[in-house]
Motif scaffolding. Sequence first.
Motif, PDB file in Angstrom:
ATOM      1  N   PRO A  70       0.812  -1.226   0.000  1.00 13.19           N
ATOM      2  CA  PRO A  70       0.000   0.000   0.000  1.00 13.19           C
ATOM      3  C   PRO A  70       0.842   1.272   0.000  1.00 13.19           C
ATOM      4  N   VAL A  71       0.411   2.228  -0.824  1.00 19.09           N
ATOM      5  CA  VAL A  71       1.104   3.514  -0.935  1.00 19.09           C
ATOM      6  C   VAL A  71       0.717   4.400   0.241  1.00 19.09           C
ATOM      7  N   VAL A  72       1.732   5.016   0.858  1.00 18.59           N
ATOM      8  CA  VAL A  72       1.491   5.880   2.018  1.00 18.59           C
ATOM      9  C   VAL A  72       1.799   7.347   1.729  1.00 18.59           C
ATOM     10  N   GLY A  73       2.433   7.643   0.607  1.00 23.54           N
ATOM     11  CA  GLY A  73       2.756   9.039   0.308  1.00 23.54           C
ATOM     12  C   GLY A  73       3.306   9.208  -1.085  1.00 23.54           C
ATOM     13  N   TYR A  74       3.467  10.485  -1.467  1.00 17.05           N
ATOM     14  CA  TYR A  74       3.975  10.840  -2.790  1.00 17.05           C
ATOM     15  C   TYR A  74       5.016  11.943  -2.657  1.00 17.05           C
ATOM     16  N   SER A  75       5.952  11.950  -3.592  1.00 13.99           N
ATOM     17  CA  SER A  75       6.882  13.059  -3.743  1.00 13.99           C
ATOM     18  C   SER A  75       6.564  13.734  -5.072  1.00 13.99           C
ATOM     19  N   VAL A  76       6.238  15.031  -5.016  1.00 13.36           N
ATOM     20  CA  VAL A  76       5.836  15.781  -6.207  1.00 13.36           C
ATOM     21  C   VAL A  76       6.905  16.830  -6.484  1.00 13.36           C
ATOM     22  N   GLN A  77       7.581  16.696  -7.607  1.00 14.78           N
ATOM     23  CA  GLN A  77       8.612  17.665  -7.999  1.00 14.78           C
ATOM     24  C   GLN A  77       8.109  18.459  -9.191  1.00 14.78           C
ATOM     25  N   THR A  78       8.188  19.796  -9.085  1.00 13.35           N
ATOM     26  CA  THR A  78       7.776  20.665 -10.185  1.00 13.35           C
ATOM     27  C   THR A  78       8.993  21.363 -10.754  1.00 13.35           C
ATOM     28  N   GLY A  79       9.034  21.500 -12.076  1.00 15.04           N
ATOM     29  CA  GLY A  79      10.108  22.214 -12.754  1.00 15.04           C
ATOM     30  C   GLY A  79       9.538  23.311 -13.623  1.00 15.04           C
ATOM     31  N   ASP A  80      10.209  24.480 -13.624  1.00 20.95           N
ATOM     32  CA  ASP A  80       9.654  25.636 -14.332  1.00 20.95           C
ATOM     33  C   ASP A  80      10.260  25.838 -15.714  1.00 20.95           C
ATOM     34  N   GLY A  81      11.065  24.876 -16.193  1.00 15.99           N
ATOM     35  CA  GLY A  81      11.655  25.002 -17.519  1.00 15.99           C
ATOM     36  C   GLY A  81      12.899  25.851 -17.556  1.00 15.99           C
ATOM     37  N   GLN A  82      13.279  26.476 -16.434  1.00 17.78           N
ATOM     38  CA  GLN A  82      14.487  27.303 -16.378  1.00 17.78           C
ATOM     39  C   GLN A  82      15.505  26.744 -15.373  1.00 17.78           C
ATOM     40  N   GLY A  83      15.328  25.511 -14.986  1.00 22.10           N
ATOM     41  CA  GLY A  83      16.250  24.889 -14.039  1.00 22.10           C
ATOM     42  C   GLY A  83      15.784  24.944 -12.597  1.00 22.10           C
ATOM     43  N   GLY A  84      14.720  25.688 -12.319  1.00 20.47           N
ATOM     44  CA  GLY A  84      14.201  25.772 -10.959  1.00 20.47           C
ATOM     45  C   GLY A  84      13.275  24.608 -10.650  1.00 20.47           C
ATOM     46  N   THR A  85      13.443  24.005  -9.482  1.00 22.83           N
ATOM     47  CA  THR A  85      12.591  22.894  -9.086  1.00 22.83           C
ATOM     48  C   THR A  85      12.100  23.089  -7.656  1.00 22.83           C
ATOM     49  N   ARG A  86      10.958  22.514  -7.360  1.00 19.10           N
ATOM     50  CA  ARG A  86      10.406  22.473  -6.011  1.00 19.10           C
ATOM     51  C   ARG A  86       9.892  21.064  -5.765  1.00 19.10           C
ATOM     52  N   THR A  87      10.019  20.601  -4.532  1.00 16.96           N
ATOM     53  CA  THR A  87       9.547  19.266  -4.182  1.00 16.96           C
ATOM     54  C   THR A  87       8.586  19.366  -3.006  1.00 16.96           C
ATOM     55  N   VAL A  88       7.448  18.690  -3.133  1.00 11.83           N
ATOM     56  CA  VAL A  88       6.431  18.670  -2.089  1.00 11.83           C
ATOM     57  C   VAL A  88       6.144  17.213  -1.745  1.00 11.83           C
ATOM     58  N   ASP A  89       6.138  16.894  -0.449  1.00 13.92           N
ATOM     59  CA  ASP A  89       5.753  15.555   0.003  1.00 13.92           C
ATOM     60  C   ASP A  89       4.291  15.574   0.431  1.00 13.92           C
ATOM     61  N   VAL A  90       3.548  14.573  -0.031  1.00 18.24           N
ATOM     62  CA  VAL A  90       2.107  14.512   0.210  1.00 18.24           C
ATOM     63  C   VAL A  90       1.762  13.167   0.853  1.00 18.24           C
TER      64      VAL A  90
END
Length: 459
Positions: free
Chosen positions: A302-322
């Motif tokens: 069973p899955v207990v969580g997710y890691s969501v990484q967003t990229g803006d196309g200019q090398g910037g990234t953000r990671t959110v744990d859900v």
Amino acid sequence: MSFGAGLRAVLASLGVLGLTLAAVASPASAADGTPTAPTQLFNGNRHCSADVNRPTHLWARDGLVITGIPGTTGDSLVTARYQIWPTTDPEQITTVTRDRARPRFEAPATVPAAALTDGQTYAWQAQTVAGNAASEWSAPCYVTIDNTRPANAPTLSSPNYLPDGWNQGGRPVTFTLNANGADDVTGFQFSWHQDLSVIGTSIGDYGIPQPVDPYSDPEYFKRADTPGGSATLSLIPPRGAGVMTLWVRSLDRAFNGSAVTSYTFRVGSTAPTVTPAVPSPEFGRKTTFTLRPDAALQSTSPVVGYSVQTGDGQGGTRTVDVTAAEDGTAQVELTLDGIYGELLQVTSRSANGWVSDAASWNISYDTTPTVTSDVYPENGSSGGAGVPGTFTFAPKVEDVVNYTYSFDGGPEVAVAAGPDHTASTEWTPDTDGFHYLTVYATTRSGIQLASYDYFFTVN
């Protein structure tokens, strides 16, 4: 690669060069204290064994480094003297020394490889010499020279991830490692990378080695159940899907490594699905995404969580744990403000530590402003030197508050947007020929949007 090979690089930094084979060596400076027996005895950067029935096994093809801290009640330089002999022939003594040794510091010396026989057990002891005075000898240490690596590579098998075909991911991989008839094997070294690390020892204060049992690191080492026996591993692969290979070698008591063998298998995708609340979310707007686990993975682990990484196309990234709900689903609200678009990569995490491969979702945005001119049309030829023209800027996205522009690479000028979020500027060319305008907009939240180049020709 052997245990001894890793240690030689460490010992070089301690200044082993210049050691000589001798019966007695006196320090250059006179002693001002009473010599005492050396302490902190090590061989091959491993602990001294005082038990003749349990000697330390060492690789010594390039010689055996023995060391201790010479003792004295004073501070003058002393000599560390070492004697070593086969336990079967105590009269066959080899003496090596370390001259001008500093009290309180390790004083290593090297027993030449020519004085050592593979498979032979040796005793050695240390003494401090200060001027014409010498301390008592330390209690003996016992080592067995082992320059021969295990004869056979280990065998590998897995009952739940077969080498042929694709396997359903989600469960740890069970491996059985076997010494394959090499009865001197005491354990195994393994890695998901082909280049297995060298086993070495850190050096602490005063040159004192800090040996650590490799088998205390279960991420890369596992002790065999009996000498020449086997071991069982339970491992999570380094990624959620694709072709995986585990590399393994056997180790003997001296940490000599056998030939390396490998086990290759395949894992099918366990990536989640990513669904936005609307098919094409607008730039700068908050959007809710629903994350759903792979059905086969959810039933397996069973899955207990997710890691969501967003990229803006200019090398910037953000990671959110859900955190996931009991059924493995989750929702996450994101503001999509990449000026060229957004890329989401989402992995799921199961209760047993399994991390899936990534699911991807992306969208592109054009955030450049629209530029028009009453006199100088884009990519056209008109007007003339000294003829003014008006250039109007309009947004393609919401909430633009100003524009920044420049003509022909000159100084940038900012102009505020009106209530309709547009702006205008008048410009008069002073020469004919090719000209260009560069302009970008800025939003109320301070995002500098993509720039646009507007080309035209002056008659």
